[in-house]
Design an enzyme around this catalytic site. Structure first.
Site, PDB file in Angstrom:
ATOM      1  N   ASP A 159      67.651  46.556  45.506  1.00 22.78           N
ATOM      2  CA  ASP A 159      67.206  45.455  46.345  1.00 22.78           C
ATOM      3  C   ASP A 159      67.286  44.221  45.474  1.00 22.78           C
ATOM      4  O   ASP A 159      66.847  44.242  44.322  1.00 22.78           O
ATOM      5  CB  ASP A 159      65.783  45.659  46.873  1.00 22.78           C
ATOM      6  CG  ASP A 159      65.463  44.659  47.981  1.00 22.78           C
ATOM      7  OD1 ASP A 159      66.311  44.475  48.873  1.00 22.78           O
ATOM      8  OD2 ASP A 159      64.383  44.054  47.958  1.00 22.78           O
TER       9      ASP A 159
ATOM     10  N   ASP B 254      75.885  33.490  46.083  1.00 21.83           N
ATOM     11  CA  ASP B 254      76.712  33.193  44.905  1.00 21.83           C
ATOM     12  C   ASP B 254      77.279  31.761  44.870  1.00 21.83           C
ATOM     13  O   ASP B 254      77.327  31.155  43.801  1.00 21.83           O
ATOM     14  CB  ASP B 254      77.868  34.196  44.780  1.00 21.83           C
ATOM     15  CG  ASP B 254      77.405  35.571  44.318  1.00 21.83           C
ATOM     16  OD1 ASP B 254      76.199  35.730  44.018  1.00 21.83           O
ATOM     17  OD2 ASP B 254      78.240  36.498  44.255  1.00 21.83           O
TER      18      ASP B 254
ATOM     19  N   ASN C  98      76.536  47.455  52.162  1.00 21.08           N
ATOM     20  CA  ASN C  98      77.064  46.190  51.659  1.00 21.08           C
ATOM     21  C   ASN C  98      78.244  46.465  50.721  1.00 21.08           C
ATOM     22  O   ASN C  98      78.068  46.970  49.608  1.00 21.08           O
ATOM     23  CB  ASN C  98      75.939  45.435  50.936  1.00 21.08           C
ATOM     24  CG  ASN C  98      76.364  44.081  50.435  1.00 21.08           C
ATOM     25  OD1 ASN C  98      77.443  43.907  49.895  1.00 21.08           O
ATOM     26  ND2 ASN C  98      75.490  43.104  50.599  1.00 21.08           N
TER      27      ASN C  98
END
Length: 197
Positions: free
Chosen positions: A69, A153, A9
């Site tokens: 995580d 977000d 990511n």
């Protein structure tokens, strides 16, 4: 110190690098050193999943490993999506798909309180494991707001910032974020460990 991030990511790697750079830590993605694995996140807590990812990469190289995580936990959904945040809308879903699913689930719900949680796991080359957690509280907005960040977000309104994470600059978000707090807590533990070594 060079640390391998056990993730693909790019948003996470960028955040990790920005948060850890003042400590003279260079974060390098697992792909940059030729490791292309996706550990199956079978843990029932954020910490267990972070350790699963860190251990999988640690078996393939002898550098310090950092994994995390993270997820969003919504009160009205009994803490969901939680550890399933990334897979909430299916395995190949996009961030937009996940956000849309969450907004559908929250349609008409009055209590919109939520928190972002991150657990980080760090493994030294000798196998020593260190973990830490961080969280930030807020609520789920009715519609997405802002263009920055990634994941949930655009719909997470931070109580501390007074806006969504996607409406915030990287510096603002990193100052209060769950990942920032988890890494800060981790750094304190690593400093203590190094002093004892």
């Amino acid at each position: 110190m060079k640390v391998i991030a056990a993730t693909k990511n790019k948003g996470k790697i960028k955040e990790m690098q920005e948060i850890l750079s003042p400590l003279d830590i260079e974060v390098v993605s697992q792909q940059e050193i030729g490791i292309d694995i996706d550990a199956e996140e079978t843990g029932d807590t954020f910490e267990r999943n972070a350790l699963i990812k860190a251990r999988a990469v640690a078996m393939l190289c002898d550098l310090p490993i950092l994994a995390d995580d993270s997820g969003i936990c919504v009160d009205a959904l009994g803490g969901a999506p939680g550890v399933r945040s990334a897979r909430y809308a299916g395995d190949n879903a996009t961030d937009k798909d996940r956000v849309n699913k969450l907004l559908q689930e929250m349609n008409g719900v009055e209590n919109r309180d939520a928190k972002f949680v991150t657990a980080v796991a760090f493994i030294w080359p000798d196998g020593t494991e260190v973990t830490a957690e961080g969280e930030v509280k807020g609520y789920i907005t009715d519609t997405p707001r802002g263009k920055n960040g990634f994941g949930y977000d655009p719909v997470f309104f931070s109580n501390e910032l007074g806006k969504t994470f996607a409406e915030s600059s990287d510096e603002e978000k990193n100052g209060v974020s769950h990942r920032g707090r988890a890494l800060e807590n981790l750094c304190k533990k690593l400093k203590n460990e190094e002093e004892q070594r």
